[in-house]
Design a protein around this motif. Structure first.
Motif: not given
Length: 807
Positions: A660-678
């Motif tokens: 709540h209250i304060n937005p944020f910025q994403v600086t790094e993402i690690f998604a080990p379960g994701d597929p490759v998107i064509d």
């Protein structure tokens, strides 16, 4: 009449009721769990809720710097849709609808008045009124709770009874909340326990999702709990009229107090409220407690003693009966640079809550954009949101002004607003296995299924899309053939000009709107369109669902009419006309960070899971269920970077992290379960074995046999956590998008070559400025059944100065 009742006989708004109080309250106010029977005949026309034109939701619009309105929480029968068959969406999925009692938000006097369809005397679903304000405005809302508890089984907050399964949780025929293992009859039952369970669904409040404002007292305070009005002769005694005089007095004083500066927080204590109303609340709470005790016995947990203790400690009281006034500022950032210079302190700080004797400048300000509001009572957020207790909150500013300069006066106010929801009446867990719906019900838009949106051939429209669902993300893979789109805002914060330019180069880029998320789109229609022009989405809770989630029609577009001659409304706004970012939303640099934290979300089944029905999973933050205690402490006006981890492995679930209250910025993402998107199809790429191609592999032999596909994969060492991080080019640290809800990538279970089991969590890193307002608020999973059952914790933003004197 009791001494208490006699002493308060002359309270404003209650005089006319007290002659019958003693005789009527016991029999009428606290009816038992028996509820009205839910009607079961099917609706007369299956397409009743579908293929209608998009409904324009009535609005409250600010005037002279104030947003005033009354939001009434009541209950009514509405046609509710149920997917057939009750499984995940598929090509043969249809919907049947039945009239059901649900809890609803209604805007008293909101305009334009909607002539609602009511086949067989039952109305169709509709979100709460749209709130439309402007940055800098004062929000003054009267909230009234008139739910009739007798319309729902066990809808009184059973936590007050302190008895039954789970210590006050709701019950269901499916065995919720506690399960007994028949193979271990002497073992204690497992499952949910109060307060982290479904309960209290007649209690109401409002969370103003996306606001940067005071989170205390009458601001965006999710800790208050407003019980339904007491009733005499089955009529509520607390009404908008009964509180009008006291609330108008309070709103006038609140306006005067908050006019000093942008950061002032008022009221500071209950004594700042009109005494006529606080005396009335004290009386109502005591009366409520006494009647509860007479009906249910001495084990009842009373409400007034809790409020009284909080008042003695100088805290804001938690419990109310029937009504509550909201009054807070949407702060306007006035400095021309960031950070603000010292001479801007006068615009921000005199008389702040934590220190009335100092001044400091406003550091952030409210971002203009598409926001929303919803009920946020812990234990009932899932059922209340599913019933439809949500609404859009549009906060206008320079963002709208620049779009209107290009497209025409008040153009943004004429554009489609789309409030998505997954409407329902029972959480999946309480249905039993036979009635559960994978990923939740189908999406509705403004209360309707598959509505029609009118567009002129070649027209550009701005679609404000709010996903108020309590369960699933809506994944937009592609618009109908010939359509183009450009995203211009995320979670109520506009894209920077470079991000808009990037959107210009990828006019059909897919995106997901997680529960709680918002997206603003510029959508351009073609000259002609195949019939039907269907906008399709996939219902997902993790990106791995994309390979199996069937694309369902969210809405259709009807091409009709024509554009005005010499109009800009057939063009995407050019780069040089695009609104600039507010200066306070400049990127957070690594050098700004003054502290770090690691926060772990996890859904873990309890130990005994071998007996049917399977007991519910346990949902925690940092290994702990919500108990009201502070989970994280941050110093006011500091910047921190958090690593937010997903320790969920039994099933792919990307918990939507919301703070709540304060937005944020994403600086790094690690998604080990994701597929490759064509990149050519925006769908998961297929590996050589016909299965989705995993982005990350943990064994060299698991790389795809096609060398070109193997190049798209990343090989990590399952025995070395230091390698568990995103591969490829590091994420750019400039022109980052702002969020307030972000899906934590799901974890994966890896079996090593030596047959060891390794759990690899997903995570993202975010930076946020914890600025301007000290106090308490929450962060939680926005799969709301997880939040209700424990996946929430309190964040304390501590004052920058000590309250102690050194003299």
């Amino acid at each position: 009449m009791s001494k208490l009742e006699a002493s308060l006989y002359d309270l404003n708004g209650l005089r006319r009721w007290l002659p019958v109080v003693a005789a009527a309250f016991v029999t009428l106010l606290l009816q038992g769990p028996a509820a009205r029977a839910q009607s079961s005949p099917p609706c007369p026309n299956v397409p009743l809720m579908s293929n209608q034109y998009l409904v324009r939701i009535p609005e409250f619009v600010s005037k002279d710097g104030k947003l005033r309105g009354t939001i009434l929480l009541g209950d009514d029968q509405r046609w509710m849709a149920f997917r057939v068959p009750r499984s995940k969406p598929a090509a043969n999925s249809t919907n049947e609808c039945f009239p059901q009692y649900v809890r609803v938000f209604t805007g008293v006097g909101a305009t334009p008045e909607l002539k609602e369809d009511a086949p067989q005397g039952v109305r169709l679903p509709l979100p709460g009124p749209t709130l439309r304000a402007r940055v800098g405005d004062l929000v003054q809302l009267t909230f009234v709770n008139q739910i009739n508890a007798s319309d729902f089984p066990y809808s009184m907050d059973r936590g007050e009874l302190g008895a039954g399964p789970g210590g006050g949780c709701d019950e269901s025929s499916a065995g919720y909340p506690l399960y007994t293992n028949p193979n271990k009859p002497n073992a204690p039952p497992v499952g949910d326990r109060y307060p982290d369970c479904f309960h209290g669904s007649s209690t109401g409040n409002i969370h103003f999702h996306g606001t940067h404002t005071n989170m205390n007292t009458t601001g965006d305070n999710v800790f208050i709990e407003v019980r339904p009005s007491l009733r005499v002769n089955n009529k509520p005694i607390v009404t908008p009229q009964s509180v009008e005089k006291s609330f108008n007095e309070f709103f006038s004083q609140c306006e005067a107090e908050l006019s000093f500066n942008q950061l002032r927080q008022w009221p500071m204590s209950w004594n700042d409220l009109p005494s006529a109303w606080t005396d009335e609340q004290k009386w109502l709470l005591k009366l409520y407690d006494n009647q509860m005790q007479q009906k249910y016995g001495s084990q009842v947990r009373k409400l007034w003693p809790v409020d009284e203790k909080q008042l003695l400690q100088g805290a804001w009281p938690q419990y109310y009966i029937g009504a509550f006034p909201y009054c807070f500022r949407l702060p306007r950032y006035t400095a021309t640079t960031f950070p603000p210079t010292a001479d801007h302190a006068a615009h921000g700080g005199a008389g702040t809550a934590e220190d009335p004797d100092i001044t400091r400048p406003l550091m952030m300000g409210q971002a203009p954009g598409t926001h929303w509001y919803h009920a946020h009572k812990h234990g009932s957020t899932a059922i209340n949101v599913a019933n439809g207790m949500t609404g859009a909150f549009i906060i206008e500013g320079d963002y709208d002004d620049k779009l209107n300069d290009y497209y025409g006066t008040d153009w943004t106010r004429t554009q489609p607003l789309m409030v998505i929801n997954q409407l329902g009446v029972t959480p999946n867990l309480a249905r039993g296995a036979a009635g559960q719906i994978d990923k939740g019900p189908d999406f509705s838009v403004n209360g309707r299924l598959q509505p029609k949106v009118k567009m002129a051939p070649g027209e550009v429209q701005m679609w404000r899309i709010v996903n108020t669902s309590g369960r699933a993300a809506a994944y937009f893979a592609a618009l109908p053939q010939g359509f183009e789109w450009r995203q211009i805002a995320q979670d109520g914060v506009q894209f920077s000009p470079p991000n808009y330019q990037a959107s210009e180069k990828a006019t059909r880029q897919p995106f997901a709107i997680v529960p709680g998320g918002r997206v603003d789109l510029l959508v351009k229609a073609p000259k002609t369109c195949a019939t039907p022009c269907a906008v399709k989405v996939q219902n997902i809770v993790a990106k791995s669902d994309l390979s199996s989630a069937y694309p369902m029609t969210l809405m259709t577009v009807e091409l009709t009419g024509s554009l005005p001659p010499n109009s800009n409304r057939g063009n995407f706004i050019p780069q040089d006309k695009y609104p600039l970012m507010p200066v306070f939303l400049k990127d957070i640099k690594g050098s700004d960070v003054k502290g770090t934290k690691t926060v772990e979300f996890g859904s873990t089944p309890p130990p005994a899971t071998t007996f049917p029905p399977d007991p519910p999973a346990q949902h925690t933050i940092n290994g702990k269920k919500f108990d009201g205690e502070v989970g994280e402490v941050v110093l006011l006006n500091t910047v921190e970077e958090w690593k937010v981890i997903n320790n969920t492995f039994a099933a792919p679930i990307s918990h939507p992290f919301h703070i709540h209250i304060n937005p944020f910025q994403v600086t790094e993402i690690f998604a080990p379960g994701d597929p490759v998107i064509d990149p050519t199809t925006s769908e998961p790429m297929q590996g050589s074995n016909g299965s989705p191609l995993p982005q990350y592999v943990f064994d060299k032999s698991a790389l795809d046999t096609d060398p070109n596909k193997a190049k798209l994969q990343c090989l990590l060492d399952p025995n070395n956590p230091d390698t568990w991080k995103p591969c490829g080019q590091p994420k750019s640290q400039s022109d980052l998008i702002w969020w307030d809800t972000f899906p934590i990538p799901t974890g994966v279970t890896v079996t090593t070559t030596d047959k060891k089991t390794v759990l690899v969590p997903g995570y993202f890193k975010m930076r946020s400025r914890f600025v301007d307002y000290a106090g308490y608020y929450v962060m939680h999973c926005h799969i709301l059944a997880h939040e209700d059952r424990g996946m929430m914790t309190v964040v304390e933003v501590a004052p920058a100065r000590s309250p102690y004197s050194h003299h």
